[in-house]
Design a protein around this motif. Structure first.
Motif, PDB file in Angstrom:
ATOM      1  N   LEU A  48     -14.771 -27.052  -9.259  1.00  0.00           N
ATOM      2  CA  LEU A  48     -16.055 -27.368  -9.896  1.00  0.00           C
ATOM      3  C   LEU A  48     -16.560 -26.082 -10.559  1.00  0.00           C
ATOM      4  O   LEU A  48     -17.146 -25.211  -9.915  1.00  0.00           O
ATOM      5  CB  LEU A  48     -17.066 -27.874  -8.867  1.00  0.00           C
ATOM      6  N   TRP A  93     -14.732 -17.260  -4.495  1.00  0.00           N
ATOM      7  CA  TRP A  93     -15.139 -18.363  -3.634  1.00  0.00           C
ATOM      8  C   TRP A  93     -14.516 -18.263  -2.245  1.00  0.00           C
ATOM      9  O   TRP A  93     -15.145 -18.617  -1.251  1.00  0.00           O
ATOM     10  CB  TRP A  93     -14.723 -19.693  -4.262  1.00  0.00           C
ATOM     11  N   ARG A 119     -15.918 -35.050 -15.552  1.00  0.00           N
ATOM     12  CA  ARG A 119     -16.574 -35.021 -14.236  1.00  0.00           C
ATOM     13  C   ARG A 119     -17.083 -36.393 -13.782  1.00  0.00           C
ATOM     14  O   ARG A 119     -18.050 -36.484 -13.035  1.00  0.00           O
ATOM     15  CB  ARG A 119     -17.735 -34.017 -14.231  1.00  0.00           C
ATOM     16  N   LEU A 132     -13.559 -27.406  -0.745  1.00  0.00           N
ATOM     17  CA  LEU A 132     -14.256 -28.691  -0.718  1.00  0.00           C
ATOM     18  C   LEU A 132     -15.528 -28.600   0.125  1.00  0.00           C
ATOM     19  O   LEU A 132     -16.596 -29.076  -0.280  1.00  0.00           O
ATOM     20  CB  LEU A 132     -13.328 -29.770  -0.151  1.00  0.00           C
ATOM     21  N   TYR A 150     -13.824 -30.756  -5.715  1.00  0.00           N
ATOM     22  CA  TYR A 150     -14.141 -32.157  -5.466  1.00  0.00           C
ATOM     23  C   TYR A 150     -12.897 -33.016  -5.691  1.00  0.00           C
ATOM     24  O   TYR A 150     -11.945 -32.594  -6.361  1.00  0.00           O
ATOM     25  CB  TYR A 150     -15.279 -32.639  -6.363  1.00  0.00           C
ATOM     26  N   ASP A 183     -17.324 -26.027   0.782  1.00  0.00           N
ATOM     27  CA  ASP A 183     -18.333 -25.149   0.181  1.00  0.00           C
ATOM     28  C   ASP A 183     -18.874 -25.690  -1.144  1.00  0.00           C
ATOM     29  O   ASP A 183     -19.711 -25.026  -1.785  1.00  0.00           O
ATOM     30  CB  ASP A 183     -17.748 -23.756  -0.046  1.00  0.00           C
ATOM     31  N   GLY A 184     -18.397 -26.835  -1.575  1.00  0.00           N
ATOM     32  CA  GLY A 184     -18.895 -27.424  -2.814  1.00  0.00           C
ATOM     33  C   GLY A 184     -18.298 -26.823  -4.074  1.00  0.00           C
ATOM     34  O   GLY A 184     -18.813 -27.046  -5.183  1.00  0.00           O
ATOM     35  N   HIS A 185     -17.205 -26.080  -3.946  1.00  0.00           N
ATOM     36  CA  HIS A 185     -16.558 -25.478  -5.123  1.00  0.00           C
ATOM     37  C   HIS A 185     -15.424 -26.344  -5.673  1.00  0.00           C
ATOM     38  O   HIS A 185     -14.789 -25.975  -6.669  1.00  0.00           O
ATOM     39  CB  HIS A 185     -16.015 -24.096  -4.771  1.00  0.00           C
ATOM     40  N   ASP A 221     -12.491 -27.994 -15.374  1.00  0.00           N
ATOM     41  CA  ASP A 221     -12.337 -28.254 -13.940  1.00  0.00           C
ATOM     42  C   ASP A 221     -10.855 -28.460 -13.609  1.00  0.00           C
ATOM     43  O   ASP A 221     -10.342 -29.578 -13.559  1.00  0.00           O
ATOM     44  CB  ASP A 221     -13.155 -29.484 -13.528  1.00  0.00           C
ATOM     45  N   VAL A 247     -17.332 -36.519  -9.913  1.00  0.00           N
ATOM     46  CA  VAL A 247     -18.159 -35.576  -9.146  1.00  0.00           C
ATOM     47  C   VAL A 247     -19.247 -36.327  -8.381  1.00  0.00           C
ATOM     48  O   VAL A 247     -19.980 -37.158  -8.945  1.00  0.00           O
ATOM     49  CB  VAL A 247     -18.794 -34.521 -10.076  1.00  0.00           C
ATOM     50  N   GLY A 248     -19.347 -36.036  -7.079  1.00  0.00           N
ATOM     51  CA  GLY A 248     -20.407 -36.600  -6.253  1.00  0.00           C
ATOM     52  C   GLY A 248     -20.186 -38.027  -5.804  1.00  0.00           C
ATOM     53  O   GLY A 248     -21.073 -38.614  -5.174  1.00  0.00           O
TER      54      GLY A 248
END
Length: 482
Positions: free
Chosen positions: A157, A228, A132, A99, A105, A101-103, A181, A135-136
């Protein structure tokens, strides 16, 4: 090559699948060939389908097959615990890293919203996969859109250019489809298979991941997670799937032989089943078809694995099992028969003696212990249990056959000594010579009266083992019934 550490990781969600034994055999054969370790790990994160008795069946059946694990439940080891449900604290730091590292969500989509999404994708002939929506977004932003739950899952992700090829020990260069995902942490806090298998294989030092070819499509997800998380990737080896005669995947819904316990219930010998499973996916040097596990492991090479899905031919297994049965000593075979019957029912000491005495009569005539036990069942059936097959009785104990049975009874009652030779002589003198019957017609009614069937072990030896009183009582009962 590193000293191999391999594992099998069954899920205790039902009766153990024969594939668990198949994978265990090849993992263990490879490990023993190179002085490595074989690990048993229980992947019990699917709590909705978990069955406590299933785990014990896995242990029992692998031990029945003598596929002994070096580390795992009931054995222990340096990487305990070996049940994923007891390792939940292990996975959370890896999820947090993904989470951060942005890999990965958070996803709050409800099951209803996901079902509607997939239905719409299918209607529009689009590939199914998560869209998705989450996402974000923060929890508040996502809740405002509707179709959300309070407790999120965590999803990978997937990048635009995921690794879709990898080197397989058995198959060489392999291509897999693009993953979606994937959920890696469920709302209940349990990891999914995809995260847990990567984390556990890394922490337990697994060097080679040997599994069925149905997992090829999941390998890109696992490769991503390894990369990752900065973990060394193991080697992958994907075994061909076991298939029914129609080439479909063997499953417990369609084929009882998919249940590992079925083979013990049917009286197959564990050494014969291991030989059979090895033959399904492997070519032994010299093309020998009969070889013990020690011989299999001593010459094990991945290059000998056949990637074409092997057909589960039970006729071949019957032939193999018959070979192994006839290779046993008389005492060993008797032990196996007694053990088989004792699993189904309690048997008294006198019944055990009868089974042991009768076992040599059927060893050359049977391909499974179940067949042998069935042919000997007349020996251990009590007066209230013994029954004559209706079709056999209609043919062999009809009124026109009663003189044959009556004459046989009189001749046998007069015998001073009860032995197979004396019984045979008395029946030949009274029925063949006395009534002028051919042996087939003379002994058929007696056989059915004594054993309840037209197919039985040798009649005279069977009557000697059954004993005078019980044999005469069955002949009298046949006369009364007729």
């Amino acid at each position: 090559m590193k000293t191999p550490r391999v594992r099998v990781a069954p899920s205790p969600t039902g009766d153990p699948h024969v594939g668990t034994a198949y994978m265990s055999l090849f993992n263990l054969g490879f490990a023993r060939r190179h002085g490595g370790q074989f690990v048993l790990r229980i992947e019990d994160t699917d709590r909705a389908r978990f069955r406590a008795d299933s785990e014990q069946q896995i242990f029992d059946m692998l031990r029945w097959l003598d596929l002994q694990w070096d580390e795992g439940p009931e054995v222990g080891g340096p990487y305990a615990p070996y049940r994923q449900s007891e390792r939940l604290d292990t996975y959370r730091p890896f999820v947090d890293q993904l989470l951060a590292d942005g890999h990965a969500y958070h996803c709050w989509c409800s099951s209803e919203r996901l079902a509607e999404m997939r239905e719409k994708q299918r209607a529009e002939k689009l590939p199914t996969g998560y869209d998705r929506l989450c996402v974000g977004k923060t929890a508040e932003e996502r809740q405002a859109l509707g179709g959300a739950t309070d407790t999120p899952v965590v999803r990978m992700l997937i990048p635009d250019d995921p690794p879709l090829t990898f080197t397989d020990v058995i198959r060489g260069e392999v291509s897999a489809p693009r993953p979606d995902d994937q959920v890696i942490l469920k709302a209940d806090g349990f990891p999914t298979y995809h995260l847990a298998v990567v984390v556990d294989d890394h922490l337990m030092g697994i060097t080679h991941v040997v599994r069925g070819e149905e997992w090829i499509s999941s390998t890109p997800k696992h490769v991503l997670l390894y990369r990752w998380l900065g973990l060394d990737e193991p080697a992958f080896a994907h075994m061909p799937l076991l298939r029914n005669t129609d080439k479909s995947k063997i499953s417990k819904r369609k084929n009882p032989a998919a249940r590992l316990t079925w083979f013990r219930e049917q009286g197959y010998l564990p050494e014969a089943l291991l030989n059979f499973l090895a033959l399904l996916g492997y070519g032994q040097p010299g093309e020998s078809e009969i070889f013990p596990f020690a011989e299999f492991s001593a010459s094990f090479e991945w290059s000998r694995v056949n990637t074409v899905g092997p057909v589960f031919d039970l006729k071949k297994l019957d032939w193999l099992n018959g070979h192994y049965i006839r290779a046993l000593s008389v005492d060993e075979f008797a032990d196996r028969v007694v053990e088989f019957v004792a699993r189904e029912r309690e048997i008294a000491a006198d019944a055990v003696a009868l089974l042991r005495a009768g076992a040599p009569l059927v060893q050359e005539r049977t391909d499974t212990l179940a067949q042998g036990a069935a042919m000997l069942s007349f020996l251990v059936a009590g007066d209230d249990e013994f029954a004559v097959d209706e079709a056999a009785a209609a043919k062999q104990l009809a009124p026109d056959q009663q003189p044959t049975v009556t004459t046989a009874l009189a001749a046998l009652e007069a015998l001073p000594a009860w032995s197979a030779a004396a019984i045979e002589q008395a029946l030949r003198d009274s029925l063949v010579e006395g009534l002028g019957l051919k042996p087939k017609f003379a002994f058929g009614p007696v056989r059915v009266a004594i054993t309840g069937s037209t197919v039985s072990p040798p009649l005279f030896e069977s009557m000697e083992i059954l004993g005078r009183e019980r044999s005469l009582a069955r002949l009298r009962a046949a006369i009364t019934a007729g």
